[in-house]
Design a protein around this motif. Structure first.
Motif, PDB file in Angstrom:
ATOM      1  N   LYS A  22       0.832  -1.203   0.000  1.00 35.38           N
ATOM      2  CA  LYS A  22       0.000   0.000   0.000  1.00 35.38           C
ATOM      3  C   LYS A  22       0.860   1.244   0.000  1.00 35.38           C
ATOM      4  O   LYS A  22       2.026   1.213   0.387  1.00 35.38           O
ATOM      5  CB  LYS A  22      -0.981   0.021   1.160  1.00 35.38           C
ATOM      6  N   ILE A  23       0.250   2.347  -0.434  1.00 31.41           N
ATOM      7  CA  ILE A  23       0.858   3.662  -0.305  1.00 31.41           C
ATOM      8  C   ILE A  23       0.614   4.092   1.138  1.00 31.41           C
ATOM      9  O   ILE A  23      -0.500   3.955   1.641  1.00 31.41           O
ATOM     10  CB  ILE A  23       0.203   4.672  -1.257  1.00 31.41           C
ATOM     11  N   VAL A  24       1.618   4.611   1.797  1.00 33.19           N
ATOM     12  CA  VAL A  24       1.460   5.044   3.193  1.00 33.19           C
ATOM     13  C   VAL A  24       1.227   6.552   3.217  1.00 33.19           C
ATOM     14  O   VAL A  24       2.100   7.334   2.848  1.00 33.19           O
ATOM     15  CB  VAL A  24       2.693   4.676   4.045  1.00 33.19           C
ATOM     16  N   HIS A  25       0.005   6.923   3.636  1.00 36.00           N
ATOM     17  CA  HIS A  25      -0.349   8.334   3.771  1.00 36.00           C
ATOM     18  C   HIS A  25      -0.318   8.796   5.222  1.00 36.00           C
ATOM     19  O   HIS A  25      -0.125   9.975   5.499  1.00 36.00           O
ATOM     20  CB  HIS A  25      -1.755   8.595   3.224  1.00 36.00           C
ATOM     21  N   GLU A  26      -0.549   7.850   6.121  1.00 38.89           N
ATOM     22  CA  GLU A  26      -0.671   8.185   7.541  1.00 38.89           C
ATOM     23  C   GLU A  26      -0.261   6.980   8.375  1.00 38.89           C
ATOM     24  O   GLU A  26      -0.384   5.838   7.917  1.00 38.89           O
ATOM     25  CB  GLU A  26      -2.128   8.560   7.833  1.00 38.89           C
ATOM     26  N   ILE A  27       0.212   7.235   9.591  1.00 36.39           N
ATOM     27  CA  ILE A  27       0.612   6.155  10.498  1.00 36.39           C
ATOM     28  C   ILE A  27      -0.064   6.366  11.844  1.00 36.39           C
ATOM     29  O   ILE A  27      -0.013   7.459  12.406  1.00 36.39           O
ATOM     30  CB  ILE A  27       2.141   6.116  10.673  1.00 36.39           C
ATOM     31  N   ASP A  28      -0.689   5.305  12.351  1.00 41.74           N
ATOM     32  CA  ASP A  28      -1.324   5.326  13.671  1.00 41.74           C
ATOM     33  C   ASP A  28      -0.324   4.763  14.677  1.00 41.74           C
ATOM     34  O   ASP A  28      -0.055   3.564  14.684  1.00 41.74           O
ATOM     35  CB  ASP A  28      -2.601   4.493  13.649  1.00 41.74           C
ATOM     36  N   ARG A  29       0.213   5.601  15.532  1.00 39.89           N
ATOM     37  CA  ARG A  29       1.253   5.168  16.480  1.00 39.89           C
ATOM     38  C   ARG A  29       0.731   4.244  17.566  1.00 39.89           C
ATOM     39  O   ARG A  29       1.515   3.611  18.269  1.00 39.89           O
ATOM     40  CB  ARG A  29       1.908   6.386  17.128  1.00 39.89           C
ATOM     41  N   LYS A  38      -1.957   3.628   7.152  1.00 38.46           N
ATOM     42  CA  LYS A  38      -3.174   4.048   6.446  1.00 38.46           C
ATOM     43  C   LYS A  38      -2.796   4.514   5.046  1.00 38.46           C
ATOM     44  O   LYS A  38      -1.832   5.256   4.874  1.00 38.46           O
ATOM     45  CB  LYS A  38      -3.866   5.196   7.179  1.00 38.46           C
ATOM     46  N   GLY A  39      -3.565   4.062   4.076  1.00 40.10           N
ATOM     47  CA  GLY A  39      -3.294   4.473   2.712  1.00 40.10           C
ATOM     48  C   GLY A  39      -4.010   3.585   1.712  1.00 40.10           C
ATOM     49  O   GLY A  39      -4.806   2.724   2.077  1.00 40.10           O
ATOM     50  N   ASP A  40      -3.698   3.808   0.463  1.00 35.91           N
ATOM     51  CA  ASP A  40      -4.359   3.098  -0.632  1.00 35.91           C
ATOM     52  C   ASP A  40      -3.664   1.772  -0.913  1.00 35.91           C
ATOM     53  O   ASP A  40      -2.440   1.709  -0.992  1.00 35.91           O
ATOM     54  CB  ASP A  40      -4.336   3.958  -1.897  1.00 35.91           C
ATOM     55  N   TRP A  41      -4.473   0.729  -1.096  1.00 36.27           N
ATOM     56  CA  TRP A  41      -3.945  -0.592  -1.426  1.00 36.27           C
ATOM     57  C   TRP A  41      -3.402  -0.599  -2.847  1.00 36.27           C
ATOM     58  O   TRP A  41      -3.944   0.061  -3.722  1.00 36.27           O
ATOM     59  CB  TRP A  41      -5.028  -1.654  -1.303  1.00 36.27           C
ATOM     60  N   LEU A  42      -2.347  -1.368  -3.052  1.00 34.93           N
ATOM     61  CA  LEU A  42      -1.777  -1.559  -4.376  1.00 34.93           C
ATOM     62  C   LEU A  42      -1.862  -3.034  -4.741  1.00 34.93           C
ATOM     63  O   LEU A  42      -1.798  -3.899  -3.870  1.00 34.93           O
ATOM     64  CB  LEU A  42      -0.314  -1.097  -4.395  1.00 34.93           C
ATOM     65  N   VAL A  55       5.367   7.053  -0.723  1.00 33.69           N
ATOM     66  CA  VAL A  55       6.038   6.022   0.074  1.00 33.69           C
ATOM     67  C   VAL A  55       5.201   4.750  -0.029  1.00 33.69           C
ATOM     68  O   VAL A  55       3.992   4.758   0.233  1.00 33.69           O
ATOM     69  CB  VAL A  55       6.189   6.461   1.541  1.00 33.69           C
ATOM     70  N   ILE A  56       5.852   3.660  -0.420  1.00 33.38           N
ATOM     71  CA  ILE A  56       5.168   2.397  -0.676  1.00 33.38           C
ATOM     72  C   ILE A  56       5.693   1.328   0.279  1.00 33.38           C
ATOM     73  O   ILE A  56       6.898   1.092   0.357  1.00 33.38           O
ATOM     74  CB  ILE A  56       5.377   1.957  -2.141  1.00 33.38           C
ATOM     75  N   LEU A  57       4.776   0.697   0.995  1.00 35.44           N
ATOM     76  CA  LEU A  57       5.094  -0.395   1.914  1.00 35.44           C
ATOM     77  C   LEU A  57       4.741  -1.712   1.244  1.00 35.44           C
ATOM     78  O   LEU A  57       3.632  -1.873   0.726  1.00 35.44           O
ATOM     79  CB  LEU A  57       4.303  -0.227   3.214  1.00 35.44           C
ATOM     80  N   VAL A  58       5.686  -2.652   1.239  1.00 36.92           N
ATOM     81  CA  VAL A  58       5.500  -3.977   0.639  1.00 36.92           C
ATOM     82  C   VAL A  58       5.801  -4.997   1.726  1.00 36.92           C
ATOM     83  O   VAL A  58       6.879  -4.976   2.316  1.00 36.92           O
ATOM     84  CB  VAL A  58       6.467  -4.150  -0.564  1.00 36.92           C
ATOM     85  N   PHE A  73       9.315  -4.066   3.298  1.00 32.62           N
ATOM     86  CA  PHE A  73      10.218  -3.297   2.458  1.00 32.62           C
ATOM     87  C   PHE A  73       9.536  -1.972   2.126  1.00 32.62           C
ATOM     88  O   PHE A  73       8.366  -1.955   1.751  1.00 32.62           O
ATOM     89  CB  PHE A  73      10.536  -4.073   1.183  1.00 32.62           C
ATOM     90  N   VAL A  74      10.265  -0.889   2.289  1.00 28.73           N
ATOM     91  CA  VAL A  74       9.704   0.442   2.039  1.00 28.73           C
ATOM     92  C   VAL A  74      10.454   1.069   0.870  1.00 28.73           C
ATOM     93  O   VAL A  74      11.689   1.053   0.829  1.00 28.73           O
ATOM     94  CB  VAL A  74       9.808   1.334   3.291  1.00 28.73           C
ATOM     95  N   PHE A  75       9.675   1.598  -0.057  1.00 29.71           N
ATOM     96  CA  PHE A  75      10.224   2.218  -1.258  1.00 29.71           C
ATOM     97  C   PHE A  75       9.621   3.602  -1.456  1.00 29.71           C
ATOM     98  O   PHE A  75       8.555   3.907  -0.934  1.00 29.71           O
ATOM     99  CB  PHE A  75       9.880   1.376  -2.499  1.00 29.71           C
ATOM    100  N   GLU A  76      10.303   4.379  -2.264  1.00 27.52           N
ATOM    101  CA  GLU A  76       9.756   5.638  -2.750  1.00 27.52           C
ATOM    102  C   GLU A  76       9.511   5.466  -4.241  1.00 27.52           C
ATOM    103  O   GLU A  76      10.326   4.851  -4.938  1.00 27.52           O
ATOM    104  CB  GLU A  76      10.745   6.773  -2.512  1.00 27.52           C
ATOM    105  N   ALA A  77       8.383   5.981  -4.727  1.00 25.86           N
ATOM    106  CA  ALA A  77       8.087   5.920  -6.155  1.00 25.86           C
ATOM    107  C   ALA A  77       8.944   6.948  -6.871  1.00 25.86           C
ATOM    108  O   ALA A  77       8.834   8.147  -6.617  1.00 25.86           O
ATOM    109  CB  ALA A  77       6.606   6.193  -6.399  1.00 25.86           C
ATOM    110  N   GLY A  78       9.815   6.473  -7.736  1.00 21.07           N
ATOM    111  CA  GLY A  78      10.745   7.358  -8.425  1.00 21.07           C
ATOM    112  C   GLY A  78      10.379   7.585  -9.879  1.00 21.07           C
ATOM    113  O   GLY A  78       9.371   7.078 -10.383  1.00 21.07           O
ATOM    114  N   GLU A  79      11.230   8.362 -10.527  1.00 22.53           N
ATOM    115  CA  GLU A  79      11.055   8.649 -11.950  1.00 22.53           C
ATOM    116  C   GLU A  79      10.971   7.350 -12.750  1.00 22.53           C
ATOM    117  O   GLU A  79      11.595   6.359 -12.404  1.00 22.53           O
ATOM    118  CB  GLU A  79      12.238   9.478 -12.467  1.00 22.53           C
ATOM    119  N   GLN A  80      10.182   7.381 -13.812  1.00 20.73           N
ATOM    120  CA  GLN A  80       9.970   6.227 -14.691  1.00 20.73           C
ATOM    121  C   GLN A  80       9.477   4.982 -13.943  1.00 20.73           C
ATOM    122  O   GLN A  80       9.706   3.851 -14.381  1.00 20.73           O
ATOM    123  CB  GLN A  80      11.237   5.895 -15.487  1.00 20.73           C
ATOM    124  N   GLY A  81       8.841   5.167 -12.795  1.00 16.37           N
ATOM    125  CA  GLY A  81       8.264   4.044 -12.066  1.00 16.37           C
ATOM    126  C   GLY A  81       9.254   3.190 -11.295  1.00 16.37           C
ATOM    127  O   GLY A  81       8.920   2.087 -10.878  1.00 16.37           O
TER     128      GLY A  81
END
Length: 108
Positions: A22-29, A38-42, A55-58, A73-81
């Protein structure tokens, strides 16, 4: 104006079979599991349209391909995907580890 890129969430990362992402938009501590993010499922194994620099959590499954513990695994969406690695956490406490590391980045 937002820029969008198409990223493919891999079905495997090394010996890890990916369970969800999912894309991580928010975190509940208050939570110490996957529900803290919290975020959109991928869709795993498919192209997904996301905003550049999201920010993408896998998260992988445990007990598959000889791997006994889950991995996150945490990634950032970069140029050209491109998926740009930010961090990884291996073990059953992955959610706590990722949450503490990402909270300042996501929430502030």
């Amino acid at each position: 104006m937002f820029r969008y890129v198409n990223v493919e969430i891999p079905e495997t990362l090394g010996s890890y079979i990916i369970k969800w992402s999912k894309i991580v938009h928010e975190i509940d501590r208050e939570l110490n599991n996957g529900y803290a993010f919290k975020g959109d499922w991928l869709k795993v194994g498919y192209l997904n349209q996301v905003q550049l620099y999201d920010v993408i959590l896998v998260v992988s499954r445990a007990y598959t391909l000889g791997v006994r513990e889950p991995g996150a695994f945490v990634f950032e969406a970069g140029e050209q995907g491109r998926l740009i690695p930010i961090m990884e956490a291996i073990g059953f406490d992955w959610a706590h580890t990722v949450k503490e590391a990402l909270y300042p980045y996501i929430m502030e």
